[in-house]
Design an enzyme around this catalytic site. Structure first.
Site, PDB file in Angstrom:
ATOM      1  N   HIS A 150      37.216  15.005 -52.521  1.00 31.60           N
ATOM      2  CA  HIS A 150      35.614  14.514 -52.379  1.00 31.60           C
ATOM      3  C   HIS A 150      35.185  14.624 -53.957  1.00 31.60           C
ATOM      4  O   HIS A 150      34.776  13.392 -54.182  1.00 31.60           O
ATOM      5  CB  HIS A 150      34.597  15.255 -51.823  1.00 31.60           C
ATOM      6  N   GLU A 151      35.131  15.667 -54.260  1.00 28.56           N
ATOM      7  CA  GLU A 151      34.714  15.906 -55.624  1.00 28.56           C
ATOM      8  C   GLU A 151      35.696  14.967 -56.910  1.00 28.56           C
ATOM      9  O   GLU A 151      34.773  14.620 -57.934  1.00 28.56           O
ATOM     10  CB  GLU A 151      34.736  17.686 -56.273  1.00 28.56           C
ATOM     11  N   HIS A 211      33.645  11.432 -57.203  1.00 30.28           N
ATOM     12  CA  HIS A 211      32.172  12.372 -57.708  1.00 30.28           C
ATOM     13  C   HIS A 211      32.277  11.265 -59.520  1.00 30.28           C
ATOM     14  O   HIS A 211      31.774  10.438 -60.030  1.00 30.28           O
ATOM     15  CB  HIS A 211      31.417  12.605 -57.180  1.00 30.28           C
TER      16      HIS A 211
END
Length: 380
Positions: A67-68, A71
């Site tokens: 998820h990170e 980003h």
């Protein structure tokens, strides 16, 4: 949130883990191995329950990292530098060195995280369905189903339009695009974040009073974190607007006291200039080029019997882990990277030499001076 230890680099981004990850890892592993799995599928050995529980916890943390990383990758593609990714108690955070240049870039940067979690949820769900179809119900199916649900929940929760959640970034991008005012959008998104955070705190207290101690405390903790983070974002936005147009050189401590990497820890602690003037010092090599940052705290942690042999180079923060900027860079851009602790100072380098250091107190002093000398500008 700073990493307790680092895992290395993935896709060119430093990845670290905060010690609180051990808490969430233990909660997941113990909850699955000691409660959920034995209740749903009794009759297996305790070792098998623990193996499945531990593997599931590891995969969940990998999901947070994915998820990170999403980003971070999209941020870099949109011209936003990434400091690092840190996994911690309440999930993960990708620390960016700046802000998205346009509302569209911010929308892409914010939306990719929940999208990745949603995709992972679907993939785990399909995997659970496939394993169940091939082998029937079992521990693997339940673990995959749990990972599917938790990733979908993570995607939905992060999509809530409240800063600092990804949904808050999406709200910020929409408000910024509509109004053309980044600060106004930040105020709106952070206000939504504070409201949502306080709602979670109240919900946590309600659950606690009703007897759900763990759920209540956990919900209130998440709410308190969101409220604090949203408040910090608003304050940082106001500070950055105040500092607009101010270069780093105007706030930095010029000609800082330095130390060479060959000095021993004993030399540092016995030198009054190094011992009392500042809590951290730029470190240079024999050619006076910066190579790192030395804090007195790290020196004091060296056992006395070793201080005459351990050198500054052995205990300094390497330059690769120090924020380095040029004297003409915007001061506002380094505000999110400053913390009050000594090792988080920003080193100012020009022509291969350290010409200054910027700390949180330096920025606070500059803001105070600007407000005092131009209060009308600050109040707009």
């Amino acid at each position: 949130m700073r990493a307790t230890f680092r895992l290395g680099r993935i896709a060119g981004v430093r990845v670290g883990v905060h010690w609180t990850v051990a808490v969430i890892f233990a909660v997941i592993a113990v909850g699955l191995a000691q409660s959920r799995l034995p209740d749903v599928y009794p009759g297996h050995s305790w070792a098998l329950y623990w193996v499945v529980g531990l593997l599931t916890a590891v995969v969940f943390l990998a999901s947070l990292l994915a998820h990170e990383l999403a980003h971070a990758v999209v941020a870099k593609r949109n011209g936003v530098a990434v400091d690092d990714i840190v996994l911690w108690l309440l999930g993960g955070v990708a620390r960016l060195r700046g802000e998205a240049p346009t509302p569209g870039a911010e929308f892409r940067l914010a939306g990719v995280g929940p999208l990745v979690s949603l995709v992972l949820g679907v993939v785990f769900g399909l995997a659970a369905w496939g394993v169940h179809a091939a082998f029937g119900a079992g521990l693997a199916v339940d673990a995959l189903a749990w990972l599917a649900v938790i990733n979908i929940v993570l995607a939905v929760f992060n999509a809530i339009p409240a800063a600092p959640l990804d949904g808050g970034r999406l709200l910020h991008a929409a408000m910024w695009r509509r109004s053309g005012d980044r600060l106004r959008a930040t105020v709106g998104a952070s206000t939504a974040g504070r409201g949502f955070g306080w709602a979670l705190v109240l919900l946590g207290l309600f659950l606690f009073v009703r007897g759900d101690t763990v759920g209540g405390v956990w919900t209130a903790l998440i709410g308190w974190f969101l409220t604090s983070a949203a408040t910090l974002e608003r304050r940082q936005a106001e500070v950055r607007r105040t500092l607009a147009g101010i270069p780093v050189r105007n706030a930095m401590t010029r000609e800082p006291v330095t130390m060479t990497e060959r000095l021993t820890v004993a030399d540092v602690l016995n030198d009054a200039e190094h011992r009392y003037r500042h809590p951290a010092f730029p470190v240079t090599d024999d050619a006076e080029a910066p190579v790192g940052l030395m804090t007195l705290n790290s020196a004091r942690h060296v056992p006395e019997k070793d201080r005459n042999t351990v050198t500054v180079r052995d205990v300094m923060v390497p330059l690769a882990r120090v924020d380095v900027v040029g004297p003409d860079e915007p001061l506002a851009d380094i505000v999110p990277r400053l913390d009050p602790v000594p090792e988080h100072r920003v080193m100012v380098v020009a022509h291969g030499r350290c010409v200054g250091v910027v700390s949180a107190s330096d920025v606070n002093d500059m803001v105070t001076w600007l407000v005092a000398n131009n209060p009308q500008s600050h109040s707009r």
